[in-house]
Write a protein that holds these residues in place. Sequence first.
Motif, PDB file in Angstrom:
ATOM      1  N   ILE A 388       0.526   1.192   3.900  1.00 37.09           N
ATOM      2  CA  ILE A 388       1.764   1.478   3.151  1.00 37.09           C
ATOM      3  C   ILE A 388       2.557   2.595   3.825  1.00 37.09           C
ATOM      4  N   ARG A 389       1.873   3.645   4.250  1.00 41.06           N
ATOM      5  CA  ARG A 389       2.571   4.749   4.948  1.00 41.06           C
ATOM      6  C   ARG A 389       3.238   4.248   6.232  1.00 41.06           C
ATOM      7  N   ALA A 390       2.528   3.420   6.978  1.00 43.20           N
ATOM      8  CA  ALA A 390       3.064   2.902   8.249  1.00 43.20           C
ATOM      9  C   ALA A 390       4.284   2.007   7.999  1.00 43.20           C
ATOM     10  N   LYS A 393       7.445   3.929   6.942  1.00 40.49           N
ATOM     11  CA  LYS A 393       8.067   4.667   8.042  1.00 40.49           C
ATOM     12  C   LYS A 393       9.167   3.847   8.720  1.00 40.49           C
ATOM     13  N   THR A 394       8.975   2.539   8.824  1.00 38.83           N
ATOM     14  CA  THR A 394       9.938   1.681   9.535  1.00 38.83           C
ATOM     15  C   THR A 394      10.766   0.797   8.621  1.00 38.83           C
ATOM     16  N   ALA A 395      10.430   0.736   7.324  1.00 38.03           N
ATOM     17  CA  ALA A 395      11.143  -0.159   6.398  1.00 38.03           C
ATOM     18  C   ALA A 395      12.605   0.264   6.268  1.00 38.03           C
ATOM     19  N   ASP A 396      13.504  -0.730   6.303  1.00 37.73           N
ATOM     20  CA  ASP A 396      14.928  -0.406   6.205  1.00 37.73           C
ATOM     21  C   ASP A 396      15.731  -1.429   5.400  1.00 37.73           C
ATOM     22  N   THR A 397      15.025  -2.356   4.713  1.00 36.62           N
ATOM     23  CA  THR A 397      15.713  -3.352   3.880  1.00 36.62           C
ATOM     24  C   THR A 397      14.988  -3.480   2.547  1.00 36.62           C
ATOM     25  N   GLN A 403       7.891  -5.396  -0.490  1.00 39.35           N
ATOM     26  CA  GLN A 403       6.531  -5.626   0.023  1.00 39.35           C
ATOM     27  C   GLN A 403       5.672  -4.372  -0.156  1.00 39.35           C
ATOM     28  N   ILE A 404       6.263  -3.209   0.071  1.00 40.42           N
ATOM     29  CA  ILE A 404       5.529  -1.950  -0.132  1.00 40.42           C
ATOM     30  C   ILE A 404       5.142  -1.801  -1.604  1.00 40.42           C
ATOM     31  N   ALA A 405       6.090  -2.126  -2.494  1.00 38.15           N
ATOM     32  CA  ALA A 405       5.826  -2.032  -3.931  1.00 38.15           C
ATOM     33  C   ALA A 405       4.706  -2.984  -4.349  1.00 38.15           C
ATOM     34  N   LEU A 423      -0.100   8.952  -6.520  1.00 36.05           N
ATOM     35  CA  LEU A 423       0.136  10.036  -5.568  1.00 36.05           C
ATOM     36  C   LEU A 423       0.930   9.552  -4.351  1.00 36.05           C
ATOM     37  N   LEU A 424       0.578   8.359  -3.874  1.00 38.33           N
ATOM     38  CA  LEU A 424       1.265   7.812  -2.701  1.00 38.33           C
ATOM     39  C   LEU A 424       2.721   7.490  -3.019  1.00 38.33           C
ATOM     40  N   LYS A 425       2.956   6.989  -4.209  1.00 34.92           N
ATOM     41  CA  LYS A 425       4.313   6.685  -4.645  1.00 34.92           C
ATOM     42  C   LYS A 425       5.175   7.950  -4.638  1.00 34.92           C
ATOM     43  N   GLU A 426       4.659   9.020  -5.221  1.00 36.19           N
ATOM     44  CA  GLU A 426       5.392  10.286  -5.264  1.00 36.19           C
ATOM     45  C   GLU A 426       5.622  10.837  -3.854  1.00 36.19           C
ATOM     46  N   GLU A 427       4.630  10.657  -3.007  1.00 36.61           N
ATOM     47  CA  GLU A 427       4.750  11.114  -1.619  1.00 36.61           C
ATOM     48  C   GLU A 427       5.915  10.415  -0.916  1.00 36.61           C
ATOM     49  N   LEU A 428       6.035   9.105  -1.112  1.00 32.16           N
ATOM     50  CA  LEU A 428       7.102   8.335  -0.467  1.00 32.16           C
ATOM     51  C   LEU A 428       8.474   8.698  -1.028  1.00 32.16           C
ATOM     52  N   LEU A 429       8.539   8.898  -2.352  1.00 32.31           N
ATOM     53  CA  LEU A 429       9.817   9.252  -2.969  1.00 32.31           C
ATOM     54  C   LEU A 429      10.323  10.595  -2.463  1.00 32.31           C
ATOM     55  N   GLN A 430       9.409  11.520  -2.250  1.00 35.67           N
ATOM     56  CA  GLN A 430       9.799  12.853  -1.752  1.00 35.67           C
ATOM     57  C   GLN A 430      10.131  12.814  -0.254  1.00 35.67           C
ATOM     58  N   LYS A 431       9.402  11.980   0.468  1.00 36.01           N
ATOM     59  CA  LYS A 431       9.577  11.934   1.918  1.00 36.01           C
ATOM     60  C   LYS A 431      10.870  11.223   2.318  1.00 36.01           C
ATOM     61  N   TYR A 432      11.269  10.213   1.505  1.00 36.95           N
ATOM     62  CA  TYR A 432      12.468   9.426   1.840  1.00 36.95           C
ATOM     63  C   TYR A 432      13.472   9.468   0.681  1.00 36.95           C
ATOM     64  N   PRO A 433      14.042  10.643   0.375  1.00 38.44           N
ATOM     65  CA  PRO A 433      14.902  10.793  -0.795  1.00 38.44           C
ATOM     66  C   PRO A 433      16.222  10.033  -0.708  1.00 38.44           C
ATOM     67  N   ARG A 434      16.662   9.680   0.495  1.00 37.47           N
ATOM     68  CA  ARG A 434      17.961   9.014   0.638  1.00 37.47           C
ATOM     69  C   ARG A 434      17.885   7.492   0.563  1.00 37.47           C
TER      70      ARG A 434
END
Length: 445
Positions: A388-390, A393-397, A403-405, A423-434
């Motif tokens: 999921i982390r990987a 990192k590259t998801a853009d659509t 698929q991640i969800a 925890l992983l969900k919160e990590e992604l939301l914080q890492k990719y806020p835009r």
Amino acid sequence: MSLIRNVEGSELRAFLLAEMAHTVALQAAFLQRFGKKNRPTGENQFEFYREKVQDIFDTYADYDGFMDYEVTGEFEADMTDYLATEGENLIASRNFAAAFELGQASYEVLHEIDIDDSNGVMLTILTYITELWEEVMEFATAKDIEPFFIWATQRLNNKEDFFTEDLIAVLTNLGEEKLEFAPRIVKFADEKMQQIEAGGEFAYTFVLWLEIKLKFAANEKEREKVYQKYWDSPNVRNFKADILWEKGKLSEVEKLLQENLVIDQAAPYWLSEWHELLKILYLQMQDIPKYEGELWALLLVHNKGSESIFLEMKNHFGAEKWPAVKEKIYQKLADSNEIEKLFALEADWRLLLDHTKQTGNFELVLRHAEEIKAAFPKELIQIFTEVIRAEAKTADTRPKYQQIAQKLQKLKKITGGIVAASLLKEELLQKYPRRSAMKDELRRV
């Protein structure tokens, strides 16, 4: 029936008109029963069928004459209904020439229309047409077939496309069904082969024409001439192997297949084919050591890691010998990615997990997560998290975010996975806020 008798004529006609507007099979049945006096015959009949098929297409096409893939399923249903109803009626009335023309007109129109065929409906419809022709051939006379033969050969002379192979198969069937056409089909095959050779290209249809020459050769002497001239072609040698096999000359088949292994040693596809045929041959001959040798050759080299060969070996060696055989296979294929499919077949999840950690290819683990999660929850949580982390990192659509969800949902179902997913969900939301689309999809988890 009494209900129909009580309906006024005008109401009944209005009902029929409304139903026939969107029911092609009903239209065809109605025309067959009541429209005989107005139906065209002879040359006009072909145009009649062309117009009918064009009308069916136009029903679903847009103003620019293009059909979107979303309506192709309905188009396919209407076309097959029409071909079935009209074709059956023509065969029942023994109007075989018209039945051929129905297929010909449909075939031509289908090659002219503009359609998004993502759903593959064209192949289905064209297959339906070839089956109609082959059914008619069983009953038709040579006189009925002659116009079709002329049309088919002209078509093959003037144009080759994705469906050419099917039309050649129809001609082959014609030669088998009506022997009087076989010499003419061979003559035509000769002409096509000469055209291809003169062009300096080995067109994909060359082999098909070559097989027709072999199939309909006047005698064995003529067939032998073809063998000698085109012996470099694996298809020719394959054809000869089939003929020898049918005659029960198994020792000659074996000799030929062994010869093929030498000739085609630089052609992996054909090497695999020859070993597959040798495997079948040795089993038929009950030469078990040689049969087992071919199983090993295929699984380890020529069809490496084949699931079907693996299962055939399991069935052949039996429950008592299988554990030792399986261990030998695992050792031989230890450095191969193909081994992961075999681990999954045997539900050897520990081995699969260990191997994927080395390769980094977690596709099979994710596919079998439901079966693995009870025995190895911690390992599975770790793999899902890494994947999921990987991907994030590259998801853009949006589809990629979806698929991640989906993977997060699967992660939640593993013992201990609810906390890990949160925890992983919160990590992604914080890492990719835009990434607003990612936020939308993740908040639904």
